[in-house]
Design a protein around this motif. Structure first.
Motif, PDB file in Angstrom:
ATOM      1  N   MET A 162      -6.403  47.799  13.424  1.00  0.00           N
ATOM      2  CA  MET A 162      -5.672  48.832  14.173  1.00  0.00           C
ATOM      3  C   MET A 162      -5.348  50.011  13.261  1.00  0.00           C
ATOM      4  N   LEU A 163      -5.638  51.204  13.726  1.00  0.00           N
ATOM      5  CA  LEU A 163      -5.308  52.418  12.985  1.00  0.00           C
ATOM      6  C   LEU A 163      -3.795  52.654  13.067  1.00  0.00           C
ATOM      7  N   THR A 164      -3.188  52.988  11.927  1.00  0.00           N
ATOM      8  CA  THR A 164      -1.749  53.252  11.906  1.00  0.00           C
ATOM      9  C   THR A 164      -1.508  54.665  11.404  1.00  0.00           C
ATOM     10  N   VAL A 165      -0.832  55.459  12.233  1.00  0.00           N
ATOM     11  CA  VAL A 165      -0.568  56.864  11.916  1.00  0.00           C
ATOM     12  C   VAL A 165       0.915  57.023  11.612  1.00  0.00           C
ATOM     13  N   GLY A 166       1.218  57.570  10.447  1.00  0.00           N
ATOM     14  CA  GLY A 166       2.603  57.858  10.086  1.00  0.00           C
ATOM     15  C   GLY A 166       2.959  59.273  10.497  1.00  0.00           C
ATOM     16  N   LEU A 167       3.936  59.406  11.376  1.00  0.00           N
ATOM     17  CA  LEU A 167       4.374  60.722  11.858  1.00  0.00           C
ATOM     18  C   LEU A 167       5.609  61.151  11.082  1.00  0.00           C
ATOM     19  N   THR A 168       5.557  62.338  10.485  1.00  0.00           N
ATOM     20  CA  THR A 168       6.695  62.830   9.726  1.00  0.00           C
ATOM     21  C   THR A 168       6.839  64.328   9.924  1.00  0.00           C
ATOM     22  N   GLY A 169       7.905  64.871   9.362  1.00  0.00           N
ATOM     23  CA  GLY A 169       8.210  66.291   9.494  1.00  0.00           C
ATOM     24  C   GLY A 169       9.677  66.493   9.165  1.00  0.00           C
ATOM     25  N   GLY A 170      10.035  67.697   8.838  1.00  0.00           N
ATOM     26  CA  GLY A 170      11.430  67.972   8.519  1.00  0.00           C
ATOM     27  C   GLY A 170      12.324  67.873   9.735  1.00  0.00           C
ATOM     28  N   ILE A 171      13.622  67.818   9.482  1.00  0.00           N
ATOM     29  CA  ILE A 171      14.585  67.792  10.576  1.00  0.00           C
ATOM     30  C   ILE A 171      14.394  69.051  11.427  1.00  0.00           C
ATOM     31  N   GLY A 172      14.441  68.896  12.748  1.00  0.00           N
ATOM     32  CA  GLY A 172      14.279  70.040  13.641  1.00  0.00           C
ATOM     33  C   GLY A 172      12.843  70.476  13.863  1.00  0.00           C
ATOM     34  N   SER A 173      11.887  69.717  13.303  1.00  0.00           N
ATOM     35  CA  SER A 173      10.484  70.127  13.463  1.00  0.00           C
ATOM     36  C   SER A 173       9.925  69.718  14.827  1.00  0.00           C
TER      37      SER A 173
ATOM     38  N   THR B 104      -1.452  44.982  19.609  1.00  0.00           N
ATOM     39  CA  THR B 104      -2.902  44.825  19.783  1.00  0.00           C
ATOM     40  C   THR B 104      -3.551  46.125  20.264  1.00  0.00           C
ATOM     41  N   ALA B 105      -2.869  47.252  20.123  1.00  0.00           N
ATOM     42  CA  ALA B 105      -3.383  48.545  20.596  1.00  0.00           C
ATOM     43  C   ALA B 105      -4.451  49.087  19.643  1.00  0.00           C
ATOM     44  N   PRO B 106      -5.265  50.061  20.107  1.00  0.00           N
ATOM     45  CA  PRO B 106      -6.248  50.683  19.213  1.00  0.00           C
ATOM     46  C   PRO B 106      -5.593  51.357  18.006  1.00  0.00           C
ATOM     47  N   TYR B 107      -4.460  52.026  18.261  1.00  0.00           N
ATOM     48  CA  TYR B 107      -3.715  52.615  17.145  1.00  0.00           C
ATOM     49  C   TYR B 107      -2.244  52.693  17.502  1.00  0.00           C
ATOM     50  N   ALA B 108      -1.422  52.821  16.465  1.00  0.00           N
ATOM     51  CA  ALA B 108       0.026  52.910  16.654  1.00  0.00           C
ATOM     52  C   ALA B 108       0.571  54.070  15.845  1.00  0.00           C
TER      53      ALA B 108
ATOM     54  N   ASP C 237       0.466  51.278   1.883  1.00  0.00           N
ATOM     55  CA  ASP C 237      -0.475  50.239   2.320  1.00  0.00           C
ATOM     56  C   ASP C 237      -0.304  49.895   3.794  1.00  0.00           C
ATOM     57  N   VAL C 238       0.560  50.650   4.490  1.00  0.00           N
ATOM     58  CA  VAL C 238       0.797  50.418   5.918  1.00  0.00           C
ATOM     59  C   VAL C 238       0.146  51.514   6.755  1.00  0.00           C
ATOM     60  N   ILE C 239       0.181  52.745   6.238  1.00  0.00           N
ATOM     61  CA  ILE C 239      -0.244  53.921   6.988  1.00  0.00           C
ATOM     62  C   ILE C 239      -1.681  54.304   6.625  1.00  0.00           C
ATOM     63  N   ASP C 240      -2.499  54.534   7.647  1.00  0.00           N
ATOM     64  CA  ASP C 240      -3.878  54.989   7.427  1.00  0.00           C
ATOM     65  C   ASP C 240      -3.981  56.512   7.382  1.00  0.00           C
ATOM     66  N   ARG C 241      -3.173  57.182   8.205  1.00  0.00           N
ATOM     67  CA  ARG C 241      -3.195  58.647   8.248  1.00  0.00           C
ATOM     68  C   ARG C 241      -1.763  59.169   8.332  1.00  0.00           C
TER      69      ARG C 241
ATOM     70  N   GLN D 116     -11.468  57.167  15.948  1.00  0.00           N
ATOM     71  CA  GLN D 116     -11.393  56.612  14.590  1.00  0.00           C
ATOM     72  C   GLN D 116     -11.079  55.118  14.623  1.00  0.00           C
ATOM     73  N   SER D 117     -10.250  54.706  15.562  1.00  0.00           N
ATOM     74  CA  SER D 117      -9.906  53.279  15.632  1.00  0.00           C
ATOM     75  C   SER D 117     -11.117  52.449  16.025  1.00  0.00           C
ATOM     76  N   MET D 118     -11.988  53.017  16.850  1.00  0.00           N
ATOM     77  CA  MET D 118     -13.178  52.288  17.276  1.00  0.00           C
ATOM     78  C   MET D 118     -14.255  52.284  16.196  1.00  0.00           C
ATOM     79  N   SER D 119     -14.295  53.387  15.414  1.00  0.00           N
ATOM     80  CA  SER D 119     -15.323  53.466  14.371  1.00  0.00           C
ATOM     81  C   SER D 119     -14.903  52.755  13.096  1.00  0.00           C
ATOM     82  N   GLY D 120     -13.583  52.484  12.998  1.00  0.00           N
ATOM     83  CA  GLY D 120     -13.074  51.833  11.796  1.00  0.00           C
ATOM     84  C   GLY D 120     -12.834  52.804  10.648  1.00  0.00           C
ATOM     85  N   ALA D 121     -13.010  54.100  10.898  1.00  0.00           N
ATOM     86  CA  ALA D 121     -12.787  55.099   9.849  1.00  0.00           C
ATOM     87  C   ALA D 121     -11.340  55.570   9.888  1.00  0.00           C
ATOM     88  N   PRO D 122     -10.662  55.608   8.730  1.00  0.00           N
ATOM     89  CA  PRO D 122      -9.276  56.087   8.718  1.00  0.00           C
ATOM     90  C   PRO D 122      -9.197  57.594   8.946  1.00  0.00           C
TER      91      PRO D 122
END
Length: 202
Positions: free
Chosen positions: A1-12, A103-107, A122-126, A196-202
């Motif tokens: 499963m592809l894991t995307v880390g979402l971040t940004g400053g406060i108020g973004s 069990t989703a394609p990505y989270a 080691d948790v986040i792919d993108r 990307q989740s289907m191709s296995g590429a991060p």
């Protein structure tokens, strides 16, 4: 499963972006929600915080006085680091547990301090950064939280700089325009992440 880390400053606009992904059926794990659960009455981090910071950050009913704790950690970087040392390992353990159950394609994992902590490597792919100019961040924080400009500026200054966040980004959503522009950016990334989740590429 592809894991995307979402971040940004406060108020973004992280929460708005996370809600748009969730509306597309994407599982969203929010570390701020986990942190609130850990520090709520009965939460597993509450006793450690009481031991570290004392009764001055506790309310009479035994709940955490979040405003008092916030003042402490923004006034003293050492105090902020002490709180982070209590919370971050517990939050990361919860994130890992939540991801293992999916069990989703990505989270999507919402991590406001992803760049600051340097964790989750080691948790986040993108890394997906929600970006906007600092002046806009400050204006949004003042409007949302009814803070004085100096308080809003101090919160922004305590976080990673805009260039540091952008340097860490694999993908960027620009949140300066109308909501429709945000929705279209999320929709495009959603399709890319599914591919990307289907191709296995991060």
């Amino acid at each position: 499963m592809l894991t995307v880390g979402l971040t940004g400053g406060i108020g973004s606009g992280k929460s708005t972006v996370a809600d748009l992904f969730a509306a597309l059926g994407v599982p969203v794990i929010d570390t701020d929600v986990i942190a609130r659960e850990l520090t709520a009455p009965g939460g597993s981090a509450l006793n450690a915080i009481r031991a570290a910071f004392g009764e001055a950050v506790m309310q009479a009913d035994g709940a955490l006085d979040r405003a008092a704790l916030r003042r402490r950690i923004f006034a003293d970087p050492g105090e902020r680091q002490r709180l982070e040392a209590i919370l971050h390992p517990r939050i990361e353990a919860n994130v890992r547990q939540a991801l293992a159950s999916l069990t989703a394609p990505y989270a999507l994992v919402v991590i406001p301090l992803l760049v600051e902590t340097g964790g989750y490597r080691d948790v986040i792919d993108r890394v997906l950064v929600v970006d906007c100019p600092e002046d806009l961040q400050i204006a949004r924080v003042m409007a949302r939280s009814r803070l004085a400009r100096a308080e809003a500026e101090a919160i922004v200054a305590a976080q990673a700089s805009r260039p540091a966040r952008l340097a860490a980004a694999d993908d960027v959503i620009v949140n300066t325009a109308a909501p429709e522009a945000l929705r279209s950016q999320v929709a495009a990334l959603h399709l890319r992440y599914l591919d990307q989740s289907m191709s296995g590429a991060p």
